[in-house]
Design a protein around this motif. Structure first.
Motif, PDB file in Angstrom:
ATOM      1  N   HIS A 167      -0.108  -3.896  13.498  1.00 18.15           N
ATOM      2  CA  HIS A 167       0.791  -3.338  12.486  1.00 18.15           C
ATOM      3  C   HIS A 167       0.424  -1.698  12.119  1.00 18.15           C
ATOM      4  O   HIS A 167       1.372  -0.994  12.072  1.00 18.15           O
ATOM      5  CB  HIS A 167       0.627  -4.245  11.203  1.00 18.15           C
ATOM      6  CG  HIS A 167       1.806  -3.952  10.249  1.00 18.15           C
ATOM      7  ND1 HIS A 167       1.776  -5.047   9.436  1.00 18.15           N
ATOM      8  CD2 HIS A 167       2.732  -3.170  10.312  1.00 18.15           C
ATOM      9  CE1 HIS A 167       2.886  -4.833   8.575  1.00 18.15           C
ATOM     10  NE2 HIS A 167       3.453  -3.406   9.155  1.00 18.15           N
ATOM     11  N   MET A 203       8.603  -6.723  -0.122  1.00 13.31           N
ATOM     12  CA  MET A 203       8.435  -7.968   0.603  1.00 13.31           C
ATOM     13  C   MET A 203       9.279  -9.213  -0.209  1.00 13.31           C
ATOM     14  O   MET A 203       8.687 -10.044  -0.439  1.00 13.31           O
ATOM     15  CB  MET A 203       6.863  -8.598   0.568  1.00 13.31           C
ATOM     16  CG  MET A 203       6.184  -7.304   1.539  1.00 13.31           C
ATOM     17  SD  MET A 203       6.777  -7.199   3.201  1.00 13.31           S
ATOM     18  CE  MET A 203       6.353  -8.357   3.822  1.00 13.31           C
ATOM     19  N   GLY A 245      12.091 -11.355   9.063  1.00 11.73           N
ATOM     20  CA  GLY A 245      11.254 -12.094   8.033  1.00 11.73           C
ATOM     21  C   GLY A 245      10.161 -11.495   7.794  1.00 11.73           C
ATOM     22  O   GLY A 245       9.680 -10.448   8.047  1.00 11.73           O
ATOM     23  N   GLY A 293       0.766  -1.366  -0.064  1.00 16.60           N
ATOM     24  CA  GLY A 293       0.002  -0.168  -0.002  1.00 16.60           C
ATOM     25  C   GLY A 293       0.702   1.310  -0.063  1.00 16.60           C
ATOM     26  O   GLY A 293       0.255   2.218  -0.437  1.00 16.60           O
ATOM     27  N   GLY A 294       2.110   1.167   0.396  1.00 17.93           N
ATOM     28  CA  GLY A 294       2.868   2.321   0.213  1.00 17.93           C
ATOM     29  C   GLY A 294       2.773   3.453   1.206  1.00 17.93           C
ATOM     30  O   GLY A 294       2.863   4.690   1.051  1.00 17.93           O
ATOM     31  N   SER A 295       2.254   3.335   2.379  1.00 13.16           N
ATOM     32  CA  SER A 295       2.273   4.307   3.349  1.00 13.16           C
ATOM     33  C   SER A 295       3.365   4.982   3.764  1.00 13.16           C
ATOM     34  O   SER A 295       3.584   6.279   3.948  1.00 13.16           O
ATOM     35  CB  SER A 295       1.153   3.977   4.864  1.00 13.16           C
ATOM     36  OG  SER A 295       1.981   3.153   5.410  1.00 13.16           O
ATOM     37  N   ASN A 296       4.551   4.269   3.865  1.00 11.03           N
ATOM     38  CA  ASN A 296       5.767   4.699   4.178  1.00 11.03           C
ATOM     39  C   ASN A 296       6.195   5.641   2.955  1.00 11.03           C
ATOM     40  O   ASN A 296       6.857   6.719   3.155  1.00 11.03           O
ATOM     41  CB  ASN A 296       6.909   3.533   4.452  1.00 11.03           C
ATOM     42  CG  ASN A 296       6.481   3.215   5.960  1.00 11.03           C
ATOM     43  OD1 ASN A 296       6.986   3.714   6.929  1.00 11.03           O
ATOM     44  ND2 ASN A 296       6.001   1.935   6.096  1.00 11.03           N
ATOM     45  N   LYS A 343       3.063   1.198  12.176  1.00 11.44           N
ATOM     46  CA  LYS A 343       3.432   2.218  11.115  1.00 11.44           C
ATOM     47  C   LYS A 343       3.368   3.371  11.475  1.00 11.44           C
ATOM     48  O   LYS A 343       4.049   4.424  10.644  1.00 11.44           O
ATOM     49  CB  LYS A 343       2.395   1.727   9.891  1.00 11.44           C
ATOM     50  CG  LYS A 343       2.801   0.275   9.226  1.00 11.44           C
ATOM     51  CD  LYS A 343       2.471   0.288   7.857  1.00 11.44           C
ATOM     52  CE  LYS A 343       1.190  -0.449   7.465  1.00 11.44           C
ATOM     53  NZ  LYS A 343       0.814  -0.558   6.113  1.00 11.44           N
ATOM     54  N   THR A 373      13.050  -0.583   5.983  1.00 13.64           N
ATOM     55  CA  THR A 373      12.368  -0.474   7.392  1.00 13.64           C
ATOM     56  C   THR A 373      11.711  -1.734   7.740  1.00 13.64           C
ATOM     57  O   THR A 373      11.122  -2.301   6.828  1.00 13.64           O
ATOM     58  CB  THR A 373      11.320   0.767   7.289  1.00 13.64           C
ATOM     59  OG1 THR A 373      10.771   0.977   8.657  1.00 13.64           O
ATOM     60  CG2 THR A 373      10.345   0.827   6.154  1.00 13.64           C
ATOM     61  N   HIS A 374      11.727  -2.270   8.795  1.00 11.57           N
ATOM     62  CA  HIS A 374      11.214  -3.568   9.171  1.00 11.57           C
ATOM     63  C   HIS A 374      10.375  -3.232  10.686  1.00 11.57           C
ATOM     64  O   HIS A 374      10.633  -2.733  11.414  1.00 11.57           O
ATOM     65  CB  HIS A 374      12.447  -4.484   9.625  1.00 11.57           C
ATOM     66  CG  HIS A 374      12.098  -6.037   9.906  1.00 11.57           C
ATOM     67  ND1 HIS A 374      11.870  -6.720   8.911  1.00 11.57           N
ATOM     68  CD2 HIS A 374      11.756  -6.394  11.157  1.00 11.57           C
ATOM     69  CE1 HIS A 374      11.015  -7.789   9.685  1.00 11.57           C
ATOM     70  NE2 HIS A 374      11.136  -7.623  11.122  1.00 11.57           N
ATOM     71  N   PRO A 375       9.242  -4.082  10.682  1.00  6.19           N
ATOM     72  CA  PRO A 375       8.286  -3.812  11.668  1.00  6.19           C
ATOM     73  C   PRO A 375       8.702  -4.681  12.998  1.00  6.19           C
ATOM     74  O   PRO A 375       7.633  -5.395  13.321  1.00  6.19           O
ATOM     75  CB  PRO A 375       6.872  -4.255  11.106  1.00  6.19           C
ATOM     76  CG  PRO A 375       7.033  -5.118   9.998  1.00  6.19           C
ATOM     77  CD  PRO A 375       8.459  -5.059   9.517  1.00  6.19           C
ATOM     78  N   GLU A 416       6.579   4.058  12.609  1.00  4.48           N
ATOM     79  CA  GLU A 416       7.711   3.694  11.577  1.00  4.48           C
ATOM     80  C   GLU A 416       7.611   4.766  10.531  1.00  4.48           C
ATOM     81  O   GLU A 416       8.818   5.227  10.047  1.00  4.48           O
ATOM     82  CB  GLU A 416       6.993   2.437  10.855  1.00  4.48           C
ATOM     83  CG  GLU A 416       7.976   1.994   9.666  1.00  4.48           C
ATOM     84  CD  GLU A 416       7.360   0.601   9.163  1.00  4.48           C
ATOM     85  OE1 GLU A 416       6.295   0.463   9.215  1.00  4.48           O
ATOM     86  OE2 GLU A 416       8.563  -0.224   8.774  1.00  4.48           O
TER      87      GLU A 416
HETATM   88  C1  GAR Z   1       5.816  -1.754   6.625  1.00  8.90           C
HETATM   89  O1  GAR Z   1       5.273  -1.761   7.993  1.00  8.90           O
HETATM   90  C2  GAR Z   1       7.246  -2.344   6.611  1.00  8.90           C
HETATM   91  O2  GAR Z   1       8.065  -2.385   7.531  1.00  8.90           O
HETATM   92  C3  GAR Z   1       6.853  -3.911   6.230  1.00  8.90           C
HETATM   93  O3  GAR Z   1       5.865  -3.688   5.439  1.00  8.90           O
HETATM   94  C4  GAR Z   1       5.236  -2.633   5.718  1.00  8.90           C
HETATM   95  C5  GAR Z   1       4.797  -1.899   4.530  1.00  8.90           C
HETATM   96  O4  GAR Z   1       3.636  -0.777   4.883  1.00  8.90           O
HETATM   97  N1  GAR Z   1       7.967  -4.432   5.612  1.00  8.90           N
HETATM   98  C6  GAR Z   1       8.188  -5.923   6.077  1.00  8.90           C
HETATM   99  O5  GAR Z   1       7.671  -6.576   6.697  1.00  8.90           O
HETATM  100  C7  GAR Z   1       9.368  -6.458   5.327  1.00  8.90           C
HETATM  101  N2  GAR Z   1      10.074  -7.273   6.062  1.00  8.90           N
HETATM  102  P1  GAR Z   1       3.450   0.374   3.483  1.00  8.90           P
HETATM  103  O6  GAR Z   1       3.179  -0.395   2.425  1.00  8.90           O
HETATM  104  O7  GAR Z   1       1.836   0.789   4.254  1.00  8.90           O
HETATM  105  O8  GAR Z   1       4.305   1.195   3.770  1.00  8.90           O
END
Ligand code: GAR
Length: 208
Positions: free
Chosen positions: A172, A95, A123, A11-14, A176, A113-115, A179
């Motif tokens: 999650h 991912m 993982g 979804g790309g919120s980061n 975020k 960036t890793h949650p 994050e």
């Molecule tokens: C984020 O929380 C990121 O840390 C995670 O995917 C999400 C993407 O959110 N990444 C992983 O789990 C990688 N192992 P977003 O698409 O809303 O930015």
């Protein structure tokens, strides 16, 4: 000005947080391209902002290494990873494990960036794994990508308490919220030069 290539799968919120931050006057970095391994919904954020995008699917190649080479070439076409100003590749929800050749081409100017609070819960299912382990806290880690899976040097971390009975999605989402600003702040520090990736990778300095 630090040139950023951002890689996503979802979804790309980061990504959206980085787009908003880099649009602010005076922010020391700009996004020059956004890449994905699939038709990620988050690509729409980049398209709306007029940022070039590309999709490079592993399934279209004979090997992961070949996929990595094409991904690297697409990023380098936008001037990241080449020349005197190599820029920074940001994996923001990609991912996929990046192949060794790709990591070698960009690291240490390659962050993820890793949650979770690495080294705990590496993982693809970090949030689920933290809940399943009955942890009382988890969080976010921004780190340099090395050849391992979520093993590279830690740059910044933030803690998130786990609430009784919350679902993976609820946790999650709360992760975020922490994050997005942490990733933006880390990119700013790298762009300003107050966080030196080469020094961290070489173990010359801590990342606080
Ligand atoms: C984020 O929380 C990121 O840390 C995670 O995917 C999400 C993407 O959110 N990444 C992983 O789990 C990688 N192992 P977003 O698409 O809303 O930015």
């Amino acid at each position: 000005m630090l040139n950023l290539a951002v890689l996503i799968s979802g979804g790309g919120s980061n990504l959206q947080a980085l787009i908003a931050a880099t649009a602010e006057p005076g922010f020391p970095a700009r996004i020059v391209c956004v890449g994905a391994d699939t038709d990620a919904p988050g690509l729409a954020h980049a398209e709306r902002a007029g940022i070039p995008t590309f999709v490079i699917r592993p399934g279209d190649f004979r090997s992961r290494d070949e996929w990595g080479q094409m991904l690297a070439a697409a990023i380098q076409e936008h001037g990241v990873g080449t020349g005197p100003n190599p820029g920074l590749v940001v994996s923001a929800g990609l991912m996929r494990i990046l192949p060794e050749g790709f990591v070698g081409a960009f690291s240490p100017e390659l962050i993820n960036t890793h949650p979770a609070l690495l080294p705990s819960f590496p993982g693809a299912h970090a949030v689920r794994d933290a809940l399943a382990a009955g942890a009382s806290e988890t969080g976010v880690t921004v780190h340099i990508i090395d050849e391992g899976v979520d093993t590279g040097p830690v740059l910044r971390q933030a803690v998130v308490e786990i609430r009784e009975g919350e679902s993976e999605d609820q946790l999650h989402e709360r992760i975020k919220e922490v994050e997005r600003p942490l990733l933006v702040a880390t990119v700013r520090e790298i762009a300003e030069g107050s966080l030196d990736l080469a020094a961290v990778a070489a173990g010359r300095t801590g990342a606080d």
